[in-house]
Design a protein around this motif. Structure first.
Motif, PDB file in Angstrom:
ATOM      1  N   ALA A  13      16.652  -6.443   2.302  1.00 53.62           N
ATOM      2  CA  ALA A  13      16.933  -7.407   2.984  1.00 53.62           C
ATOM      3  C   ALA A  13      17.722  -6.839   4.126  1.00 53.62           C
ATOM      4  O   ALA A  13      18.166  -7.687   4.474  1.00 53.62           O
ATOM      5  N   THR A  14      18.633  -6.214   3.791  1.00 52.03           N
ATOM      6  CA  THR A  14      19.403  -5.468   4.859  1.00 52.03           C
ATOM      7  C   THR A  14      18.438  -4.644   5.588  1.00 52.03           C
ATOM      8  O   THR A  14      19.266  -3.900   6.747  1.00 52.03           O
ATOM      9  N   HIS A  15      17.626  -4.449   5.348  1.00 48.24           N
ATOM     10  CA  HIS A  15      16.834  -2.631   6.180  1.00 48.24           C
ATOM     11  C   HIS A  15      16.732  -3.850   7.492  1.00 48.24           C
ATOM     12  O   HIS A  15      16.493  -5.012   7.421  1.00 48.24           O
ATOM     13  N   GLY A  16      17.185  -3.134   8.379  1.00 51.33           N
ATOM     14  CA  GLY A  16      17.379  -3.363   9.909  1.00 51.33           C
ATOM     15  C   GLY A  16      17.936  -4.110  10.473  1.00 51.33           C
ATOM     16  O   GLY A  16      17.982  -4.612  12.277  1.00 51.33           O
ATOM     17  N   TRP A  17      19.263  -4.357   9.787  1.00 44.28           N
ATOM     18  CA  TRP A  17      20.848  -5.129  10.208  1.00 44.28           C
ATOM     19  C   TRP A  17      20.998  -4.030  11.085  1.00 44.28           C
ATOM     20  O   TRP A  17      21.465  -3.262  11.003  1.00 44.28           O
ATOM     21  N   GLY A  18      21.504  -5.136  12.349  1.00 39.41           N
ATOM     22  CA  GLY A  18      21.884  -4.292  13.077  1.00 39.41           C
ATOM     23  C   GLY A  18      21.461  -3.112  14.183  1.00 39.41           C
ATOM     24  O   GLY A  18      22.197  -1.909  14.261  1.00 39.41           O
ATOM     25  N   LYS A  19      20.415  -2.890  13.761  1.00 41.78           N
ATOM     26  CA  LYS A  19      19.895  -1.856  14.035  1.00 41.78           C
ATOM     27  C   LYS A  19      18.379  -2.528  15.487  1.00 41.78           C
ATOM     28  O   LYS A  19      18.101  -3.906  15.581  1.00 41.78           O
ATOM     29  N   VAL A  20      18.028  -1.610  16.481  1.00 40.68           N
ATOM     30  CA  VAL A  20      17.893  -1.815  17.746  1.00 40.68           C
ATOM     31  C   VAL A  20      16.388  -2.383  17.905  1.00 40.68           C
ATOM     32  O   VAL A  20      15.998  -1.430  17.288  1.00 40.68           O
ATOM     33  N   GLY A  21      15.448  -3.238  17.596  1.00 38.63           N
ATOM     34  CA  GLY A  21      14.548  -3.781  17.786  1.00 38.63           C
ATOM     35  C   GLY A  21      13.177  -3.656  18.773  1.00 38.63           C
ATOM     36  O   GLY A  21      13.707  -3.256  19.650  1.00 38.63           O
ATOM     37  N   GLU A  22      12.492  -4.258  18.728  1.00 38.86           N
ATOM     38  CA  GLU A  22      11.090  -4.871  19.624  1.00 38.86           C
ATOM     39  C   GLU A  22      11.987  -5.168  20.704  1.00 38.86           C
ATOM     40  O   GLU A  22      13.411  -6.345  20.604  1.00 38.86           O
ATOM     41  N   LYS A  23      11.943  -5.039  22.143  1.00 39.49           N
ATOM     42  CA  LYS A  23      12.268  -6.043  23.202  1.00 39.49           C
ATOM     43  C   LYS A  23      14.547  -6.101  23.021  1.00 39.49           C
ATOM     44  O   LYS A  23      15.291  -6.733  23.722  1.00 39.49           O
ATOM     45  N   GLY A  24      14.910  -4.761  22.358  1.00 40.73           N
ATOM     46  CA  GLY A  24      16.448  -4.246  21.807  1.00 40.73           C
ATOM     47  C   GLY A  24      16.848  -5.853  21.153  1.00 40.73           C
ATOM     48  O   GLY A  24      18.033  -6.153  21.760  1.00 40.73           O
ATOM     49  N   PHE A  25      16.105  -6.124  20.438  1.00 35.99           N
ATOM     50  CA  PHE A  25      16.659  -7.534  20.034  1.00 35.99           C
ATOM     51  C   PHE A  25      17.081  -7.179  18.602  1.00 35.99           C
ATOM     52  O   PHE A  25      16.442  -6.349  17.994  1.00 35.99           O
ATOM     53  N   ILE A  26      18.344  -7.204  18.279  1.00 37.91           N
ATOM     54  CA  ILE A  26      18.762  -7.042  16.564  1.00 37.91           C
ATOM     55  C   ILE A  26      18.004  -8.178  15.671  1.00 37.91           C
ATOM     56  O   ILE A  26      19.340  -8.573  15.759  1.00 37.91           O
ATOM     57  N   ARG A  27      17.822  -7.963  14.255  1.00 39.32           N
ATOM     58  CA  ARG A  27      17.544  -8.380  13.728  1.00 39.32           C
ATOM     59  C   ARG A  27      18.652  -9.196  12.845  1.00 39.32           C
ATOM     60  O   ARG A  27      19.956  -8.228  13.042  1.00 39.32           O
ATOM     61  N   LEU A  28      19.315 -10.585  12.520  1.00 44.98           N
ATOM     62  CA  LEU A  28      20.505 -10.697  11.940  1.00 44.98           C
ATOM     63  C   LEU A  28      20.427 -11.189  10.350  1.00 44.98           C
ATOM     64  O   LEU A  28      18.726 -11.730   9.761  1.00 44.98           O
ATOM     65  N   PRO A  29      21.580 -10.631   9.974  1.00 43.95           N
ATOM     66  CA  PRO A  29      20.177 -11.494   8.073  1.00 43.95           C
ATOM     67  C   PRO A  29      20.361 -12.758   7.881  1.00 43.95           C
ATOM     68  O   PRO A  29      20.536 -13.961   8.915  1.00 43.95           O
ATOM     69  N   ASN A  30      19.645 -12.903   6.887  1.00 41.42           N
ATOM     70  CA  ASN A  30      19.499 -14.814   6.935  1.00 41.42           C
ATOM     71  C   ASN A  30      20.787 -15.389   6.876  1.00 41.42           C
ATOM     72  O   ASN A  30      21.460 -14.859   5.581  1.00 41.42           O
ATOM     73  N   PRO A  31      20.468 -16.738   7.166  1.00 42.04           N
ATOM     74  CA  PRO A  31      21.544 -17.287   6.880  1.00 42.04           C
ATOM     75  C   PRO A  31      21.334 -17.973   5.182  1.00 42.04           C
ATOM     76  O   PRO A  31      21.346 -17.919   4.672  1.00 42.04           O
ATOM     77  N   ALA A  32      23.163 -18.215   5.155  1.00 42.43           N
ATOM     78  CA  ALA A  32      22.808 -18.933   3.974  1.00 42.43           C
ATOM     79  C   ALA A  32      22.870 -20.499   4.280  1.00 42.43           C
ATOM     80  O   ALA A  32      23.765 -20.634   4.953  1.00 42.43           O
ATOM     81  N   TYR A  33      22.926 -21.384   2.781  1.00 35.81           N
ATOM     82  CA  TYR A  33      22.907 -22.736   3.274  1.00 35.81           C
ATOM     83  C   TYR A  33      24.091 -22.811   2.102  1.00 35.81           C
ATOM     84  O   TYR A  33      23.541 -24.534   2.080  1.00 35.81           O
ATOM     85  N   ASP A  34      24.629 -22.478   1.504  1.00 33.40           N
ATOM     86  CA  ASP A  34      25.408 -23.563   0.618  1.00 33.40           C
ATOM     87  C   ASP A  34      27.078 -21.979   0.504  1.00 33.40           C
ATOM     88  O   ASP A  34      26.720 -20.650   1.140  1.00 33.40           O
ATOM     89  N   GLY A  35      27.796 -22.891   0.160  1.00 33.02           N
ATOM     90  CA  GLY A  35      29.377 -21.946   0.526  1.00 33.02           C
ATOM     91  C   GLY A  35      30.298 -22.340  -0.451  1.00 33.02           C
ATOM     92  O   GLY A  35      30.227 -24.127  -1.177  1.00 33.02           O
ATOM     93  N   LYS A  36      30.865 -22.602  -0.904  1.00 30.04           N
ATOM     94  CA  LYS A  36      32.613 -22.143  -1.781  1.00 30.04           C
ATOM     95  C   LYS A  36      33.580 -23.745  -1.355  1.00 30.04           C
ATOM     96  O   LYS A  36      34.053 -24.019  -1.466  1.00 30.04           O
ATOM     97  N   VAL A  37      33.563 -23.731  -0.016  1.00 32.53           N
ATOM     98  CA  VAL A  37      34.184 -24.716   1.178  1.00 32.53           C
ATOM     99  C   VAL A  37      33.593 -26.239   1.169  1.00 32.53           C
ATOM    100  O   VAL A  37      32.346 -26.064   1.735  1.00 32.53           O
ATOM    101  N   SER A  38      34.061 -27.027   0.985  1.00 31.81           N
ATOM    102  CA  SER A  38      33.836 -28.294   1.314  1.00 31.81           C
ATOM    103  C   SER A  38      33.691 -29.241   2.474  1.00 31.81           C
ATOM    104  O   SER A  38      34.583 -28.709   3.021  1.00 31.81           O
TER     105      SER A  38
END
Ligand SMILES: Cc1cc2nc3c(=O)[nH]c(=O)nc-3n(C[C@H](O)[C@H](O)[C@H](O)COP(=O)(O)O)c2cc1C
Length: 230
Positions: free
Chosen positions: A17-42
């Motif tokens: 899941a964390t492989h590639g975060w913060g690393k410069v990939g193709e076209k100089g793009f850096i992959r971000l971690p997948n967003p979460a769809y839930d949280g603890k604050v209403s």
């Protein structure tokens, strides 16, 4: 045995899941971690607690937090239609989101200006170096901004929307940026962070500071970070 297998599975999943975060990939793009769809604050709590924050502590943000903030601003929330987190007149999406990351502002990310790419939920490094002071001084010397680990700049490329709606498209883009700003405010609160909002700045100097193409006109600036504890 079962327990150790569980751990192994957990560690392999985490590494994948964390492989590639913060690393410069193709076209100089850096992959971000997948967003979460839930949280603890209403959402009610986030609205109630929202304030413009101008005092930030030095603690860096994580890539997960940065990712979540970009997603709340312009992330694609429906893969089929391509519709995003904030509404847009005619779904024409005239806005772009940049993040100015300061020295030590985000764990594992070099200082620079990063341009969000909603389609791939990644960022592209567009300018190297810590540009926070440049943008703070362009904002009528509101130097408190430079103490935030990350400063978001939302720009509008009006042509994308005026092409269909004429002059009224300018109004639509300016309404849209308010939605994006509130999403960043509420997401910051839900992540235990604080955000500020700045409208007083020299457009040309901010655009230069973030290295944006001339068509991208800065509309609002939002410094984000941990609130400074007294
Ligand atoms: C469009 C806009 C522009 C703003 N510009 C600035 C600014 O340049 N500097 C600043 O310190 N606050 C700025 N603010 C924040 C307001 O001062 C703040 O929202 C107001 O005092 C109410 O406080 P609250 O956001 O904590 O509820 C701006 C707010 C908006 C909506």
């Amino acid at each position: 045995m079962k327990q150790s297998l569980k751990w192994l599975f957990f560690l392999v999943s985490l590494a994948l899941a964390t492989h590639g975060w913060g690393k410069v990939g193709e076209k100089g793009f850096i992959r971000l971690p997948n967003p979460a769809y839930d949280g603890k604050v209403s959402v009610e709590e986030a609205i109630k607690e929202r304030r413009t924050i101008r005092d930030f502590g030095p603690k860096p943000l994580t890539m997960v937090q940065l990712s979540q903030l970009f997603w709340s601003a312009q992330g694609i929330t429906d893969g089929r239609s391509g519709f995003r987190a904030a509404p847009s007149g005619g779904a024409l999406y005239p806005l772009d989101v940049y993040a100015i990351v300061g020295e030590g502002g985000v764990e594992g990310l070099q200082p620079g200006v990063y341009h969000y790419q909603p389609a791939s939920h990644s960022v592209q490094l567009v300018r190297k170096g810590d540009r926070r002071k440049e943008v703070a001084s362009a904002s009528l010397w509101q130097m408190w901004m430079a103490r935030a680990p990350v400063i978001f700049v939302i720009t509008s490329e009006y042509e994308r929307i005026t092409r269909k709606y004429g002059k009224r498209g300018i109004r639509y883009a300016q309404i849209e940026v308010g939605h994006v700003g509130q999403n960043i405010f509420l997401q910051s609160g839900a992540l235990g962070l604080g955000a500020g909002i700045v409208g007083a700045f020299r457009d040309d100097r901010v655009a230069k500071g973030i290295g944006a193409p001339t068509a991208h006109k800065p509309l609002i600036i939002m410094p984000v970070g941990y609130k400074k504890l007294d």
